[in-house]
Design a protein around this motif. Structure first.
Motif, PDB file in Angstrom:
ATOM      1  N   GLY A   1       1.094 -40.612  65.359  1.00 56.01           N
ATOM      2  CA  GLY A   1       2.101 -39.790  64.711  1.00 56.01           C
ATOM      3  C   GLY A   1       1.544 -38.617  63.931  1.00 56.01           C
ATOM      4  O   GLY A   1       2.263 -37.648  63.661  1.00 56.01           O
TER       5      GLY A   1
ATOM      6  N   LEU B   1       6.260 -42.202  61.797  1.00 51.01           N
ATOM      7  CA  LEU B   1       5.133 -42.996  62.281  1.00 51.01           C
ATOM      8  C   LEU B   1       4.001 -43.080  61.268  1.00 51.01           C
ATOM      9  O   LEU B   1       3.322 -44.107  61.175  1.00 51.01           O
ATOM     10  CB  LEU B   1       4.600 -42.428  63.594  1.00 51.01           C
TER      11      LEU B   1
ATOM     12  N   LEU C   1      -0.499 -46.425  65.568  1.00 47.49           N
ATOM     13  CA  LEU C   1       0.758 -45.696  65.426  1.00 47.49           C
ATOM     14  C   LEU C   1       0.636 -44.546  64.431  1.00 47.49           C
ATOM     15  O   LEU C   1       1.189 -43.465  64.644  1.00 47.49           O
ATOM     16  CB  LEU C   1       1.878 -46.638  65.012  1.00 47.49           C
TER      17      LEU C   1
END
Length: 182
Positions: free
Chosen positions: A36, A83, A32
């Motif tokens: 991001g 994120l 993640l």
């Protein structure tokens, strides 16, 4: 605990704890964060670039384009920051803001901080109990509920003592309580 729990007169405290500090589920968190990172970098770069273009605008449409580009970059930068920085902030604050208590009748999950709450999960023979072992900490799930989301799809929501150091010990204590409540 920061505030005393509303225990029943015949209820005794068996265990009290908090999540182990740090990042857990490293693969998912790393994925993640890497996902991001481009959003964050492009959003910040576009924001800075458009702020540099604004003073150099020769006429009103050029200045308007620079402002629109600035506004357009903000959601991308915010999503990327969420994120990338979200897991780090959550890892630092979870051990401070979450407390777990196990008594002879129920499991308590108390959250302080921005959104304080106290959730009580009674220990019954029918309590769905699951131990999820981790490398540094284990999670004891003691509540599972099937719910429909906004699209009408079924999903399972779990609750319990997440990322605790004494997971197997607490799991055994709850199993013993389930045997005594039959």
């Amino acid at each position: 605990m920061t505030t005393p729990l509303p225990l029943h007169p015949n209820e005794t405290l068996l265990w009290e704890g908090a999540p182990v500090p740090g990042l857990h589920r490293r693969r998912l968190t790393s994925f993640l964060m890497l996902f991001g990172l481009p959003f964050l970098l492009i959003g910040v770069a576009l924001f800075c670039y458009s702020l540099l273009l604004y003073p150099q605008a020769a006429d009103l449409p050029d200045g308007g384009n620079a402002l629109v580009t600035t506004a357009f970059s903000l959601p991308f930068a915010a999503f990327g920051a969420f994120l990338v920085l979200g897991p780090i902030i959550e890892a630092r604050t979870a051990s401070r803001d979450v407390r777990y208590v196990l008594t002879t009748r129920a499991a308590y999950v108390q959250r302080t901080g921005r959104f304080p709450s106290l959730k009580v999960y009674p220990i019954l023979p029918s309590t769905a109990l699951e131990l999820e072992r981790g490398t540094r900490a284990s999670t004891v799930w003691l509540h599972a509920r099937v719910e429909r989301d906004s699209d009408g799809d079924l999903g399972t929501t779990k609750a319990g003592f997440e990322n605790i150091a004494e997971g197997e010990k607490v799991f055994g204590m709850i199993r013993d309580l389930q045997g005594k409540t039959e």
